[in-house]
Write an enzyme that holds these catalytic residues in place. Structure first.
Site, PDB file in Angstrom:
ATOM      1  N   LYS A   1       6.406  -8.224   6.319  1.00 39.68           N
ATOM      2  CA  LYS A   1       5.153  -8.658   6.497  1.00 39.68           C
ATOM      3  C   LYS A   1       4.793  -9.758   5.123  1.00 39.68           C
ATOM      4  O   LYS A   1       4.506 -10.764   5.227  1.00 39.68           O
ATOM      5  CB  LYS A   1       3.852  -7.966   6.545  1.00 39.68           C
ATOM      6  CG  LYS A   1       3.785  -6.992   7.751  1.00 39.68           C
ATOM      7  CD  LYS A   1       2.817  -5.804   7.840  1.00 39.68           C
ATOM      8  CE  LYS A   1       3.044  -5.053   9.066  1.00 39.68           C
ATOM      9  NZ  LYS A   1       2.107  -3.825   9.448  1.00 39.68           N
TER      10      LYS A   1
ATOM     11  N   GLN B   1      -1.443  -0.555   5.578  1.00 41.05           N
ATOM     12  CA  GLN B   1      -0.417  -0.146   6.240  1.00 41.05           C
ATOM     13  C   GLN B   1      -0.551   1.434   6.946  1.00 41.05           C
ATOM     14  O   GLN B   1      -0.970   2.330   6.133  1.00 41.05           O
ATOM     15  CB  GLN B   1       0.908  -0.245   5.565  1.00 41.05           C
ATOM     16  CG  GLN B   1       2.162   0.140   6.258  1.00 41.05           C
ATOM     17  CD  GLN B   1       2.376  -0.851   7.309  1.00 41.05           C
ATOM     18  OE1 GLN B   1       1.967  -1.946   7.617  1.00 41.05           O
ATOM     19  NE2 GLN B   1       3.118  -0.344   8.463  1.00 41.05           N
TER      20      GLN B   1
ATOM     21  N   ASP C   1      -5.473  -7.009  11.663  1.00 45.42           N
ATOM     22  CA  ASP C   1      -4.686  -5.894  12.672  1.00 45.42           C
ATOM     23  C   ASP C   1      -5.342  -5.750  13.968  1.00 45.42           C
ATOM     24  O   ASP C   1      -4.944  -5.507  14.842  1.00 45.42           O
ATOM     25  CB  ASP C   1      -4.652  -4.273  12.078  1.00 45.42           C
ATOM     26  CG  ASP C   1      -3.445  -4.285  11.418  1.00 45.42           C
ATOM     27  OD1 ASP C   1      -2.309  -4.841  11.669  1.00 45.42           O
ATOM     28  OD2 ASP C   1      -3.565  -3.457  10.360  1.00 45.42           O
TER      29      ASP C   1
END
Ligand code: GUN
Length: 283
Positions: A51, A95, A118
């Site tokens: 990422k 995460q 997200d």
């Protein structure tokens, strides 16, 4: 046809890189994504590296915030609060999974919905199901993009999604429905799963069991999207689909690795740009 997520993803990132330079000119700053990782889970570390690499490639600002495994929930929530209130931060990603002593639900809800790249915040999930403007979750968004780029027709087709998770199964079913597919959500306890899957023009496998989808699950010519990430005993990364067996039957198939995975990260970059633009234009 093999749907090459790596190639499609690369061309989308190349286009975003150019777009981001233009945005920097226009708005005087670059989109900024902050990624938080708690602890040392090796798989999470590897995802986060991908990422950050994509963030740098696309010319965004932002960096990784590393917190120790024993970091308290309060410390993590305080860090999120700081980023929520930072006007120069457009996207915040924590995460998952988190260590057991930290509530994932609490953490997801603590991220400002407008910075939730997200698409996991309950407000974004609700807005998705209410057909309101929202941030779409990256993997489902990437799957639709892969089907479009591969020229797979969605409208009027039968789609079967195996898996009902909040992150993949349910939202991808909703996105396929919005594109006028007729959608069945199946799962590991579906009776005669193979026969149900054999009806599908588009089959999405998101169960997390290696080689579960064999040739008998696949209608000849169907598009097969493999969302699985499983490790074999010798450490090899494999999907939910028995790739070698299904390849000759499917009309189109995504490999693992190199299918859905790279698209998830690319859609995260897309979402960061969208959050930036929404914030700059005060939507
Ligand atoms: N862990 C595995 N996949 C994801 C993801 O898409 N987002 C976050 N935040 N954590 C994950």
């Amino acid at each position: 046809m093999i749907i090459d997520g790596k190639v499609i993803s690369q061309s989308l990132k190349d286009a975003m890189k150019i777009e981001v330079d233009a945005l920097a000119e226009q708005y005087g700053r670059r989109p900024c994504l902050m990624v938080i990782i708690v602890g040392n889970n090796p798989a999470s570390r590897s995802y986060v590296r991908g990422k950050i690499k994509a963030t740098e490639y696309c010319g965004f600002d932002g960096h990784l915030v590393e917190l120790p495994e024993d970091c308290s929930e309060a410390t993590l929530l305080a860090e999120i609060d700081k980023l929520n209130n930072d006007p120069l931060v457009d996207g915040i990603l924590v995460q998952l999974p988190l260590p057991k002593h930290i509530s994932e639900d609490k953490v997801i809800a603590a991220i400002s919905a407008e910075k939730d790249v997200d698409g996991f915040h309950p407000e974004n999930v609700a807005r998705l199901w209410l057909n309101q403007h929202c941030i779409l979750p990256c993997t489902p968004k990437g799957i639709i993009e892969l089907l479009d780029q591969a020229g797979v027709e969605i409208a009027g087709k039968k789609a079967v999604v195996i898996g009902r998770s909040n992150i993949v199964g349910k939202p991808v079913a909703k996105l396929l429905l919005d594109r006028n597919a007729t959608v069945t959500i199946a799962h590991s306890r579906t009776k005669d799963l193979a026969a149900v899957c054999r009806e599908a023009d588009i089959l999405v496998a998101a169960v997390g069991r290696a080689k579960m989808v064999t040739a008998e699950y696949v209608k000849p010519g169907a598009a097969v999207i493999d969302v699985g990430i499983n490790r074999t005993e010798d450490g090899k990364l494999v999907g939910d689909v028995d790739y070698e067996a299904v390849l000759p039957v499917a009309g189109a198939i995504t490999p693992v690795p190199g299918g859905v995975g790279p698209m998830t990260i690319t859609m995260l970059m897309r979402n960061t740009i969208e959050c930036f633009l929404n914030r700059m234009n005060n939507k």
